[in-house]
Write a protein that holds these residues in place. Structure first.
Motif, PDB file in Angstrom:
ATOM      1  N   UNK A 207       0.812  -1.283  -0.239  1.00  0.00           N
ATOM      2  CA  UNK A 207       0.007   0.163  -0.086  1.00  0.00           C
ATOM      3  C   UNK A 207       0.896   1.189  -0.072  1.00  0.00           C
ATOM      4  N   UNK A 208       2.039   1.428   0.686  1.00  0.00           N
ATOM      5  CA  UNK A 208       2.941   2.490   0.884  1.00  0.00           C
ATOM      6  C   UNK A 208       3.159   2.887  -0.501  1.00  0.00           C
ATOM      7  N   UNK A 209       3.743   1.520  -1.210  1.00  0.00           N
ATOM      8  CA  UNK A 209       4.487   1.805  -2.438  1.00  0.00           C
ATOM      9  C   UNK A 209       3.566   2.238  -3.566  1.00  0.00           C
ATOM     10  N   UNK A 210       2.237   1.994  -3.456  1.00  0.00           N
ATOM     11  CA  UNK A 210       1.112   2.363  -4.225  1.00  0.00           C
ATOM     12  C   UNK A 210       0.517   3.420  -3.917  1.00  0.00           C
ATOM     13  N   UNK A 211       0.775   4.336  -2.813  1.00  0.00           N
ATOM     14  CA  UNK A 211       0.054   5.392  -2.275  1.00  0.00           C
ATOM     15  C   UNK A 211      -1.234   5.013  -1.974  1.00  0.00           C
ATOM     16  N   UNK A 212      -1.549   3.864  -1.410  1.00  0.00           N
ATOM     17  CA  UNK A 212      -2.808   3.364  -0.939  1.00  0.00           C
ATOM     18  C   UNK A 212      -3.481   4.029   0.085  1.00  0.00           C
ATOM     19  N   UNK A 213      -4.920   3.723   0.106  1.00  0.00           N
ATOM     20  CA  UNK A 213      -5.782   4.382   1.314  1.00  0.00           C
ATOM     21  C   UNK A 213      -5.454   3.992   2.599  1.00  0.00           C
ATOM     22  N   UNK A 214      -5.246   4.520   3.571  1.00  0.00           N
ATOM     23  CA  UNK A 214      -5.010   4.021   4.975  1.00  0.00           C
ATOM     24  C   UNK A 214      -6.002   4.449   5.926  1.00  0.00           C
ATOM     25  N   UNK A 215      -6.753   3.720   6.589  1.00  0.00           N
ATOM     26  CA  UNK A 215      -7.881   4.212   7.440  1.00  0.00           C
ATOM     27  C   UNK A 215      -7.414   5.027   8.844  1.00  0.00           C
ATOM     28  N   UNK A 216      -8.291   5.827   9.161  1.00  0.00           N
ATOM     29  CA  UNK A 216      -7.911   6.529  10.389  1.00  0.00           C
ATOM     30  C   UNK A 216      -7.794   5.365  11.489  1.00  0.00           C
ATOM     31  N   UNK A 217      -6.969   5.671  12.570  1.00  0.00           N
ATOM     32  CA  UNK A 217      -6.875   4.586  13.473  1.00  0.00           C
ATOM     33  C   UNK A 217      -8.307   4.282  14.216  1.00  0.00           C
ATOM     34  N   UNK A 218      -8.382   2.919  14.465  1.00  0.00           N
ATOM     35  CA  UNK A 218      -9.627   2.397  15.110  1.00  0.00           C
ATOM     36  C   UNK A 218      -9.403   2.644  16.356  1.00  0.00           C
ATOM     37  N   UNK A 219     -10.759   2.659  17.353  1.00  0.00           N
ATOM     38  CA  UNK A 219     -10.558   2.729  18.883  1.00  0.00           C
ATOM     39  C   UNK A 219      -9.754   1.293  19.260  1.00  0.00           C
ATOM     40  N   UNK A 220      -9.301   1.306  20.197  1.00  0.00           N
ATOM     41  CA  UNK A 220      -8.190   0.140  20.859  1.00  0.00           C
ATOM     42  C   UNK A 220      -8.679  -0.048  22.278  1.00  0.00           C
ATOM     43  N   UNK A 221      -7.940  -0.903  22.935  1.00  0.00           N
ATOM     44  CA  UNK A 221      -8.373  -1.495  24.233  1.00  0.00           C
ATOM     45  C   UNK A 221      -7.113  -1.356  24.851  1.00  0.00           C
ATOM     46  N   UNK A 222      -7.314  -0.943  26.313  1.00  0.00           N
ATOM     47  CA  UNK A 222      -5.912  -0.718  27.183  1.00  0.00           C
ATOM     48  C   UNK A 222      -5.447  -2.071  27.409  1.00  0.00           C
ATOM     49  N   UNK A 223      -4.322  -2.233  28.156  1.00  0.00           N
ATOM     50  CA  UNK A 223      -3.900  -3.293  28.497  1.00  0.00           C
ATOM     51  C   UNK A 223      -4.548  -4.273  29.374  1.00  0.00           C
ATOM     52  N   UNK A 224      -5.186  -3.412  30.289  1.00  0.00           N
ATOM     53  CA  UNK A 224      -5.736  -4.150  31.512  1.00  0.00           C
ATOM     54  C   UNK A 224      -7.533  -4.633  30.726  1.00  0.00           C
ATOM     55  N   UNK A 225      -8.060  -3.797  29.672  1.00  0.00           N
ATOM     56  CA  UNK A 225      -9.015  -4.531  29.022  1.00  0.00           C
ATOM     57  C   UNK A 225      -8.988  -5.650  28.123  1.00  0.00           C
ATOM     58  N   UNK A 226      -7.696  -5.796  27.754  1.00  0.00           N
ATOM     59  CA  UNK A 226      -7.207  -6.845  26.873  1.00  0.00           C
ATOM     60  C   UNK A 226      -7.186  -8.148  27.577  1.00  0.00           C
ATOM     61  N   UNK A 227      -6.284  -8.015  28.952  1.00  0.00           N
ATOM     62  CA  UNK A 227      -6.157  -9.040  29.822  1.00  0.00           C
ATOM     63  C   UNK A 227      -7.576  -9.647  30.201  1.00  0.00           C
ATOM     64  N   UNK A 228      -8.695  -9.072  30.115  1.00  0.00           N
ATOM     65  CA  UNK A 228     -10.094  -9.398  30.798  1.00  0.00           C
ATOM     66  C   UNK A 228     -10.504 -10.572  29.536  1.00  0.00           C
ATOM     67  N   UNK A 229      -9.906 -10.508  28.496  1.00  0.00           N
ATOM     68  CA  UNK A 229     -10.710 -11.047  27.288  1.00  0.00           C
ATOM     69  C   UNK A 229     -10.566 -12.532  27.332  1.00  0.00           C
ATOM     70  N   UNK A 230     -11.873 -13.177  27.377  1.00  0.00           N
ATOM     71  CA  UNK A 230     -11.720 -14.619  27.612  1.00  0.00           C
ATOM     72  C   UNK A 230     -11.678 -15.537  26.162  1.00  0.00           C
TER      73      UNK A 230
END
Length: 360
Positions: free
Chosen positions: A129-152
Motif C-alpha cells: 500500500x505504501x508503494x502504491x500510495x494506497x488508502x490508509x484508514x484512520x486509527x480504530x478505537x483500541x483497548x487498554x492492556x488491562x481491558x485486553x487482559x479481561x478477554x476470555x
C-alpha cells in the motif's frame, strides 16, 4: 547479568512456544468442499451465487438525512440520530471499535473479541500500500492492556487482512482462547496460542456462554505468489453466535446475501442482537462480484427479518474503515437509513459511532 540472560532466554522460549491447535468438527457440523476436480481440499459456500436479490435500491439510495453530520459529502461523519430504547434484556454489552471489530461482554463478566484489528493491514500488504500510495484508514478505537487482559476468547470470521492481523494477536497475547474457522490455525504466529478450528455449526462452551460457528456467503484468500502459490478458499469463513441464558448474539462476518441467513434463523429461533455488515458492496467495474460477497443495506434488512433479530447494529462503514467497495466512509449508512424508511422496516436499528457501546 544472570538475571538479564535468564529473562532473554525466557522471552525467547515464550515467543517460540508451539501453538496448540484443536479441530472441532463433530458429525452434526457442516463442511462443504469445492467439487471442481483438483480443488477438493478447498471450501465452498453452501448456496450458489444469487442471480437476483429480494430487493435492490435503484433510485434515491443515498438521500440526505439530518441524522448524520459530515465534514464532506457522506465523508468524515458522525451519527447524531436518536437510537431506540429497547427492553431486550439480553445481558450483552456491545462496543464497536471500528470496521468489523467488536468487544462483547456479558453480565457474568465474560469478554469476547470479534475480528480485532487495531492497526493497518499486516505485512506485506501494508508495504504494498505504501508503494502504491494506497488508502490508509484512520486509527480504530483500541483497548487498554488491562481491558485486553479481561478477554476470555477471540473469534475471527476469516483470514482477509482487514479482519485478521498477526501483530494484533501478538498484542492480545496467548491468555485468551482463539476460535477460528477450519484451516485458519496455520496463519497464526508462533507463541503458545490456544486455537480451536471449527466447522460450520460446531460449538464450544466457555463458562456461561456457548459459542457457535455458523455459515457465511463469502470466500477466503491471503497469500498469493504469482505462478507459485495461492491459498484461495483453503481456510473456511463464517460468523459467530454467542448463546447464554436463552439469549443469542450474532456476528455475521463478511458475507453476501444467501439462504444461510434463514438457516441460522431457523436453527436458533430468535437472535436477540445482530451485528450485521452493510458495506463493501459497491463497484463500478465488478458490481455483481462485490454484491455476491457483501450485503447491501437492503440485503441486511431482509436478512434481519430472516434471522428474527431483536435489534441490528450495522458495521463496515465509518471513519475507521478502509472504504473497500464503498463510495465514501458513510455512504452505506446513508443508504441503510433511506432503505429503512422506504421498506418501512420494523426491526430496530441501533447505530453506533466508533468507540461507542450499548447494553441490551
Amino acid at each position: 547479568m544472570k538475571f538479564v540472560i535468564l529473562s532473554l532466554v525466557l522471552l525467547f522460549c515464550g515467543c517460540a512456544a508451539k501453538n496448540h491447535v484443536e479441530t472441532n468438527a463433530p458429525s452434526e457440523s457442516v463442511i462443504k468442499r469445492d467439487s471442481t476436480d483438483g480443488s477438493e481440499e478447498r471450501f465452498s459456500n453452501l448456496y450458489a451465487n444469487f442471480p437476483s436479490y429480494p430487493i435492490t435500491c435503484t433510485t434515491n439510495c443515498y438521500a440526505p438525512t439530518d441524522k448524520i453530520k459530515c465534514e464532506g459529502d457522506m465523508e468524515d461523519c458522525v451519527y447524531r440520530g436518536d437510537n431506540p430504547s429497547l427492553a431486550i434484556d439480553s445481558g450483552f454489552t456491545v462496543r464497536w471499535l471500528g470496521h468489523a471489530s467488536f468487544v462483547v461482554t456479558t453480565e457474568e463478566g465474560q469478554q469476547f473479541l470479534f475480528d480485532p484489528v487495531f492497526e493497518q493491514f499486516d505485512w506485506p500488504v501494508n508495504w504494498a500500500f505504501k508503494l502504491a500510495d494506497g488508502f490508509f484508514r484512520n486509527p480504530a478505537s483500541t483497548l487498554s492492556s488491562q481491558e485486553i487482559e479481561q478477554t476470555d476468547a477471540v473469534m475471527y470470521s476469516h483470514i482477509h487482512y482487514d479482519h485478521f492481523n498477526k501483530s494484533d494477536i501478538e498484542h492480545i497475547g496467548n491468555i485468551p482462547s482463539y476460535l477460528v474457522p477450519l484451516g485458519f490455525g496455520e496463519h497464526f504466529p508462533t507463541g503458545g496460542y490456544d486455537i480451536t478450528e471449527m466447522a460450520w455449526y460446531a460449538k464450544k462452551a466457555l463458562g456461561d456462554t456457548t459459542i457457535h460457528f455458523v455459515p457465511a456467503h463469502h470466500f477466503s484468500s491471503r497469500i498469493m505468489v504469482p505462478f507459485l502459490y495461492e491459498d484461495n478458499d483453503k481456510a473456511l469463513w463464517g460468523g459467530w453466535v454467542l448463546e447464554r441464558n436463552g439469549k443469542a448474539l450474532f456476528f455475521a462476518g463478511d458475507t453476501g446475501y444467501s439462504a444461510h441467513f434463514k438457516d441460522i434463523g431457523d436453527r436458533f429461533g430468535r437472535i436477540d442482537v445482530c451485528l450485521l455488515p452493510i458495506a463493501s458492496y459497491f463497484s463500478e467495474s465488478s458490481p455483481k462480484w462485490y454484491r455476491n460477497v457483501h450485503t447491501t443495506p437492503e440485503d441486511t434488512l431482509v436478512a434481519a427479518k430472516e434471522l428474527n433479530c431483536g435489534v441490528v447494529i450495522p458495521w463496515g462503514y465509518g471513519n475507521a474503515s478502509w472504504q473497500m467497495g464503498d463510495k465514501t466512509s458513510h455512504s452505506a449508512l446513508f443508504r441503510l437509513i433511506e432503505m429503512d424508511r422506504q421498506l418501512d422496516n420494523t426491526i430496530p436499528l441501533y447505530i453506533l459511532n466508533e468507540g461507542e457501546k450499548v447494553t441490551f
